[in-house]
Design an enzyme around this catalytic site. Structure first.
Site, mmCIF file in Angstrom:
data_model
loop_
_atom_site.group_PDB
_atom_site.id
_atom_site.type_symbol
_atom_site.label_atom_id
_atom_site.label_comp_id
_atom_site.label_asym_id
_atom_site.label_seq_id
_atom_site.Cartn_x
_atom_site.Cartn_y
_atom_site.Cartn_z
ATOM 1 N NE ARG A 33 40.243 31.888 32.565
ATOM 2 C CZ ARG A 33 41.450 32.582 32.260
ATOM 3 N NH1 ARG A 33 41.316 33.651 31.755
ATOM 4 N NH2 ARG A 33 42.543 32.094 32.313
ATOM 5 C CG HIS A 79 39.620 29.216 40.872
ATOM 6 N ND1 HIS A 79 39.348 28.500 39.545
ATOM 7 C CD2 HIS A 79 39.538 30.454 40.408
ATOM 8 C CE1 HIS A 79 38.982 29.379 38.706
ATOM 9 N NE2 HIS A 79 39.191 30.577 39.104
ATOM 10 C CE1 TYR A 123 35.938 46.101 57.407
ATOM 11 C CE2 TYR A 123 35.952 46.798 55.150
ATOM 12 C CZ TYR A 123 36.353 46.985 56.211
ATOM 13 O OH TYR A 123 37.573 47.789 56.447
#
Length: 847
Positions: A33, A79, A123
């Site tokens: 990670r 993921h 967006y």
């Protein structure tokens, strides 16, 4: 619980279980990670995002795709840790102020340097940047290993081929369990040249690499102060780099202002401006009248309007000191190497990158060679079939099925299954003459390609040559100019840049209370004045020393134990004229000792010496350079005999003449060359022989016009230096001034006609007067009254200051009166009185 169930219970030590479980968890966070892989410079989430975008064809030459689609693909396939972390990754890889070379090209609101968050993923749109495609290049040529994804339904790469040196160019930041990484970004052109240099010379040193790659190159520009932190990071993998924003001082219509055009890396501009405004409100920074943010899409522009009377450079230095306009970037080059976290220097990072690229290029070349040989093998069969096309056609027509035709071709023409299958699939247009020539040309080209690939694999040097050519081309294609400048500035921020350079008066009492006061506090008075209150002392405490110094000078504080401590003048608290000051033990780390001598030094010269004189007449000469390295706990200066103490220290050159003066008024002149040079902690030699009860009081260097000697009673005079004939060291000298039985000489210094003197009494009364008002008299005289003292008071010393063009204070009022009301009868109209010959007191022992 049955006996069978109890048999399945395994006793475990809880401490050992917690330890092993926590280590497993920590390593999972570190490897999976938070810490980047040294080979491609990516964390798993970044690698999976770029791979998924490449798999879905979201490249720079295709239309943008919604960020939500990218996030969904990454989360669904590779993921499964939530969409927020994936979208944050996409956003950061698209921010030009976060990445030196962005890996994602974004369309829409992807946040700002002011800390504004990006618009929602529905967006915004994104696609791969060309540089990111360099990371993915050759991934389908078996160059890297693939592993199953989280549900084993797909396979994902364990690392990307990474032609682009992402770790060095873009850096990385991450916090794991028990460790963290903070790698700085660099200039691609410099990185590519540095990698090429390591290929050319594997033994190249870090210092040589720094001539090619001098330091980090942050996306927001700025200025790096000094190179020591960079050297540490490149050599050991850890270092601190000081980054300063770029600011210019403009003077528009006589109203100065500061324009900030670049800020340090990872600094929030809006928060930095708020910090500046808060410091102005709290009056920690003075001189600013307005702050405006005029930044736009073309760049950063923060305008700081200054007050007319302010000093722009001082204000700018205060902003550097107290705000994020100057920050520290702590470099920690921590990366995953062979599934282990390691801190790496620059050469190690480049070597690991080259090791990975050698493996990628070797596997790619083997893949290309295998495909070329397979194709060449097929072309040989096709050309054989074309040369004997009639027989081939007859054989195929005589066969009932495709399998029979393939077996017949293999048996009749000596082909294998692959070649026979290719002949059976051959189109009729291949029978044309031009098509036949194309196949022949392709065969010849493949032959040359096979030779080239075989040559690359034959020697590791050839693989490195390919890597060198690729990295050089990459640097030329995508590299750009350096944004961050590197200046030779070293060390911490210079506190002196924030402090005005001016003269102050320093006073020290017998109980070691010290304070500084502006020199302007004391206006000039005529000789014989009473002075003004300069210091309030506690009971039984008296002022012992007074002198002037520049606020930027060093004070070398010598103690009764023969040690020396360093103190900057500006560190002494400035106090009012009547205050007692601050105990010097709060400023110095004293060990049951008191300060007995102080000297101010602006710089330490290799050609000058410190001359030490003790109360019993011992003298020591030590080079200044031996005191140029301050230590918080002080160092030994000289060795003292029992019951002796240091009284004065002078900064002199090697050819000076000296005059030592005792409390009884004896003075001895000799040359400094007669004093042997010693190192620190020396005992020294005899400077002047003393009569019983006499003590050495002061030392003067003959470098001005006259010798000014003042007694404890406030009397003094100037004397020509020619009055003192040179005597040998360790003699008693001659009579300088007549003294009273109860009060002797307080100080004797060399003065110029245009100097002023600042006198201080034991009760803290201070008087400033011109040297020219003190008459010149012969040796052995008593002198004139310089300062009128109250009963029981006495002078403790004086200091020399340069005269300033100011009016002399009128001698009226309670603090300044005429000397006529209490002057001795002999002082009535003539300065020269008591001019008796050089005789000794009747009973010297009564002193």
């Amino acid at each position: 619980m049955t006996s069978e169930e109890r048999g399945r219970i395994i006793p475990v030590n809880i401490e050992q279980e917690m330890k092993s479980s926590y280590i497993d968890y920590a390593m999972s966070v570190i490897i999976g990670r938070a810490i980047p892989d040294v080979r491609d410079g990516l964390k798993p989430v970044h690698r999976r995002t770029l791979f998924a975008m490449g798999e879905m064809g979201n490249t720079h030459d295709k239309p943008f795709k919604k960020s939500a689609r990218v996030v969904g693909d990454v989360m669904g396939k590779y993921h499964p840790h939530g969409d927020a972390s994936i979208y944050d990754t996409v956003v950061k890889m698209a921010q030009p102020f976060s990445y030196r070379h962005t890996l994602v090209e974004g369309q829409g609101n992807f946040g700002s340097i002011d800390g504004d968050s990006a618009a929602a993923m529905r967006y915004t749109e994104a696609r791969l940047d060309p540089v990111a495609e360099e990371l993915l290049e050759d991934i389908n040529k078996e160059t890297v290993n693939f592993v199953p994804n989280f549900d084993e339904s797909l396979r994902e790469p364990s690392v990307l081929p990474g032609k682009f040196p992402n770790l060095l160019v873009n850096g990385s930041t991450g916090i794991a369990v028990g460790m963290a990484t903070n790698m700085a970004p660099h200039n691609l052109g410099e990185v590519s040249r540095a990698i090429a240099a390591v290929i050319d010379n594997p033994e190249i040193t870090t210092d040589d690499l720094m001539t090619i790659m001098p330091g980090p190159d942050f996306p927001t520009g700025g200025v790096i102060l000094g190179t020591s932190g960079i050297k540490n990071a490149y050599r050991d993998g850890r270092g601190k780099v000081r980054i300063r924003g770029v600011a210019e001082i403009e003077d528009e219509e006589k109203k100065p202002r500061i324009i900030i055009s670049e800020i340090p890396f990872q600094v929030n501009k809006s928060r930095m401006i708020e910090q500046m405004a808060a410091l102005v409100r709290e009056k920690k920074i003075d001189g600013i009248s307005d702050i405006r943010d005029e930044s736009d899409k073309d760049g950063i522009r923060v305008v700081i309007e200054l007050k007319r009377a302010s000093q722009p450079l001082t204000v700018l230095n205060q902003l550097y000191k107290h705000t994020a306009l100057e920050t520290t970037f702590g470099i920690i080059n921590l990366a995953i190497v062979d599934v282990q976290p390691k801190v790496l220097g620059l050469r190690s990072i480049i070597n690991e990158y080259l090791r990975h690229r050698r493996e990628v290029v070797r596997r790619r070349t083997e893949f290309d060679l295998r495909k070329a040989e397979e194709r060449q093998h097929i072309l040989k069969g096709l050309l054989l079939a074309l040369d004997r096309i009639d027989e081939v056609i007859a054989t195929i027509r005589a066969s009932k099925t495709g399998e029979e035709a393939s077996a017949a071709l293999i048996a009749q023409f000596g082909l294998d299954a692959v070649q026979a299958d290719a002949i059976l699939k051959m189109q009729l247009r291949r029978l044309a003459a031009l098509e036949h020539q194309k196949i022949a040309d392709e065969r010849d080209a493949l032959h040359r390609e096979i030779e080239r690939l075989s040559t690359i694999l034959a020697d590791d040097k050839n693989i490195l040559a390919v890597i060198r050519e690729e990295i050089t081309t990459l640097g030329e294609k995508y590299g750009n100019e350096r944004r961050t400048k590197i200046t030779p500035f070293e060390g911490e921020f210079d506190k002196e840049d924030l402090i005005e350079k001016r003269e102050v008066v320093i006073s020290l009492t017998g109980d070691n209370y010290i304070k500084s006061m502006p020199l302007e506090t004391y206006r000039g008075q005529h000789r014989g004045g009473r002075g003004i209150i300069g210091m309030a002392t506690k009971e039984d405490d008296v002022v012992q020393k007074v002198f002037t110094a520049c606020t930027h000078d060093y004070l070398l504080c010598f103690t009764s134990a023969g040690r020396v401590y360093w103190l900057k003048v500006y560190d002494i608290p400035e106090a009012s004229r009547t205050s007692r000051g601050k105990a010097i033990v709060n400023l110095l780390n004293l060990n049951e000792e008191r300060v007995t001598a102080i000297i101010s030094v602006s710089e330490f010269s290799d050609e000058r010496f410190f001359l030490f004189v003790t109360r019993e007449g011992m003298i020591v000469k030590i080079p200044q350079a031996e005191f140029s390295r301050p230590r918080a706990n002080g160092i030994n200066a000289i060795t003292l005999r029992e019951n002796d103490e240091l009284v004065h220290v002078k900064s002199i050159d090697a050819t000076s003449d000296l005059i030592l003066t005792t409390r009884f008024g004896q003075s001895l002149r000799f040359n400094i060359e007669t004093v042997p040079l010693r190192h620190r902690n020396a005992l020294g030699v005899i400077g002047i022989k003393l009569r019983y009860g006499d003590l050495l009081q002061d030392i003067a260097v003959i470098e001005k016009d006259h010798l000014l000697t003042i007694t404890e009673r406030g009397y003094g005079k100037r004397t020509e230096f020619d009055e003192f004939m040179g005597h040998g060291r360790a003699t008693m000298g001659v009579r300088n001034i007549q003294t009273d039985y109860s009060a002797g000489v307080v100080s004797s210094k060399a003065v110029s006609d245009d100097d002023e003197v600042l006198l201080m009494s034991r009760s803290g009364i201070v008087m400033r007067t011109a040297v020219s008002e003190i008459s010149i008299q012969k040796r052995g005289t008593r002198g004139v009254r310089i300062m009128k003292l109250d009963n029981g008071d006495s002078l403790v010393g004086f200091t020399i200051i340069k005269s300033a063009p100011e009016a002399v204070e009128t001698e009226t009022g309670s603090e300044s009166t005429s000397d006529n009301d209490s002057a001795p009868e002999s002082d009535s109209g003539s300065d020269e009185y008591d001019t008796e010959p050089d005789t000794e007191p009747e009973n010297m022992n009564e002193y």
